[in-house]
Enzyme design. Structure first.
Site, mmCIF file in Angstrom:
data_model
loop_
_atom_site.group_PDB
_atom_site.id
_atom_site.type_symbol
_atom_site.label_atom_id
_atom_site.label_comp_id
_atom_site.label_asym_id
_atom_site.label_seq_id
_atom_site.Cartn_x
_atom_site.Cartn_y
_atom_site.Cartn_z
ATOM 1 N N GLU A 151 34.252 43.976 49.919
ATOM 2 C CA GLU A 151 33.987 44.359 51.351
ATOM 3 C C GLU A 151 32.495 44.818 51.674
ATOM 4 O OE1 GLU A 151 38.354 45.505 52.927
ATOM 5 O OE2 GLU A 151 37.139 46.983 51.847
ATOM 6 N N ASP A 204 42.958 38.677 59.073
ATOM 7 C CA ASP A 204 44.235 37.868 59.186
ATOM 8 C C ASP A 204 44.938 38.410 60.595
ATOM 9 O OD1 ASP A 204 44.633 40.180 56.923
ATOM 10 O OD2 ASP A 204 46.138 40.388 58.146
HETATM 11 N N1 SAH Z 1 45.418 40.181 48.519
HETATM 12 C C1 SAH Z 1 43.999 41.045 48.465
HETATM 13 C C2 SAH Z 1 44.317 42.288 48.232
HETATM 14 C C3 SAH Z 1 43.584 43.094 49.164
HETATM 15 S S1 SAH Z 1 44.678 44.474 50.010
HETATM 16 C C4 SAH Z 1 43.227 40.415 47.335
HETATM 17 O O1 SAH Z 1 43.819 39.375 46.840
HETATM 18 O O2 SAH Z 1 42.211 40.689 47.187
HETATM 19 C C5 SAH Z 1 43.888 44.660 51.585
HETATM 20 C C6 SAH Z 1 42.746 45.257 51.850
HETATM 21 O O3 SAH Z 1 42.222 44.704 53.080
HETATM 22 C C7 SAH Z 1 43.003 46.759 52.124
HETATM 23 O O4 SAH Z 1 41.889 47.533 51.819
HETATM 24 C C8 SAH Z 1 43.252 46.927 53.673
HETATM 25 O O5 SAH Z 1 42.576 47.974 54.343
HETATM 26 C C9 SAH Z 1 42.633 45.496 54.452
HETATM 27 N N2 SAH Z 1 43.599 44.844 54.844
HETATM 28 C C10 SAH Z 1 43.084 43.373 55.594
HETATM 29 N N3 SAH Z 1 44.222 42.911 56.153
HETATM 30 C C11 SAH Z 1 45.391 43.623 55.866
HETATM 31 C C12 SAH Z 1 46.757 43.700 56.687
HETATM 32 N N4 SAH Z 1 47.069 42.593 57.015
HETATM 33 N N5 SAH Z 1 47.312 44.730 56.157
HETATM 34 C C13 SAH Z 1 47.138 45.850 55.587
HETATM 35 N N6 SAH Z 1 45.791 45.846 55.160
HETATM 36 C C14 SAH Z 1 44.905 44.906 55.436
#
Ligand code: SAH
Length: 247
Positions: free
Chosen positions: A19, A200
């Site tokens: 980010e 998303d």
């Molecule tokens: N699946 C991701 C993991 C990131 S976790 C990967 O593979 O890299 C998600 C991160 O983005 C967190 O820091 C959160 O603050 C943010 N985020 C984005 N969309 C989100 C959602 N729908 N719910 C919660 N956090 C979300």
């Protein structure tokens, strides 16, 4: 909080390195410190400090979520004493409330939690957080940013009860850090702004992790563009001017 104080040092708290990369590159920031897992970057005169939650040694994952964000923000504030703290990051957005992929929002009114349910007098309110934000109307207008309530929890997905609470809070965005950062800022008495870009859609049928990955680059590019404008906007202004400007 000294409302007349002009902002000389801006602290920016990110969860994930991905980010923050666009911003680190844009300002040509150098890594200056690592305190346990937390990474710090700054420009030449230390007027801009960026900190990341860092990585989990066991899994290699970015330390996302409220615990690392709390630690990051507290160490950031006690080590560098910024005049203002900005949490920049990604979030899920509710399309029923108008959120679209790539939209950049500034947090407005309050930040809340949706996964801290403590059904006892006083503790129910404590669990929700409900941390009031300073007025971001001028920021929204000047920088053409949407405004919305952010709800924080420690899961990327959600259960029915989370959804009920997010709706009751009128949340437009769902993330994993903002409320915990606001809480630290309240304790250490720092003005706080949250700026979030939508990766998303929460209220659709596409799995969040698929949308998150697909839209991450677009969302972080948009985030960086607006963050640069926000930094320019707050720089050298008083706290009062930033949050109460009627222009
Ligand atoms: N699946 C991701 C993991 C990131 S976790 C990967 O593979 O890299 C998600 C991160 O983005 C967190 O820091 C959160 O603050 C943010 N985020 C984005 N969309 C989100 C959602 N729908 N719910 C919660 N956090 C979300």
């Amino acid at each position: 909080m000294d409302l007349a104080k002009k902002v000389a040092r801006i602290g920016i708290v990110f969860a994930m390195k991905g980010e923050a990369m666009a911003t680190i590159q844009y300002y040509k920031l150098n890594k200056i410190k690592e305190i346990d897992s937390i990474e710090f970057y700054s420009n030449d005169d230390d007027s801009l400090i960026v900190s990341l939650n860092g990585k989990c040694a066991e899994t290699g994952a970015d330390n996302v979520g409220t615990q690392p964000a709390t630690l990051n923000t507290y160490v950031h504030c006690t080590t560098f004493n910024p005049d203002i703290v900005i949490n920049a990051g990604t979030a899920g957005g509710f399309q029923f409330a108008g959120a679209q992929i790539g939209d950049v929002y500034v947090g407005s009114r309050k930040v809340v939690y949706h996964d801290r349910r403590i059904p006892m007098p006083r503790y129910d309110d404590y669990g929700m957080g409900n941390y009031a934000l300073l007025n971001t109307n001028a920021i929204s207008r000047k920088l053409n940013l949407k405004q919305g309530i952010i709800s924080t929890g420690n899961s990327l997905d959600f259960v029915d009860k989370d959804l009920q609470l997010m709706k009751a809070s009128q949340a437009v965005l769902k993330d994993m850090e903002a409320a915990s950062i606001a809480w630290v800022c309240k304790i250490v008495n720092k003005p706080f702004i949250a700026i979030k870009s939508v990766t998303d859609i929460v209220d659709n049928d596409i799995p969040t992790e698929i949308e998150f990955k697909k839209n991450f680059q677009l969302a972080t590019a948009n985030l960086n563009q607006k963050l640069v404008e926000l930094i320019d906007y707050v720089k050298h202004k008083s706290i009062d001017e930033i949050f109460n400007s009627a222009e």
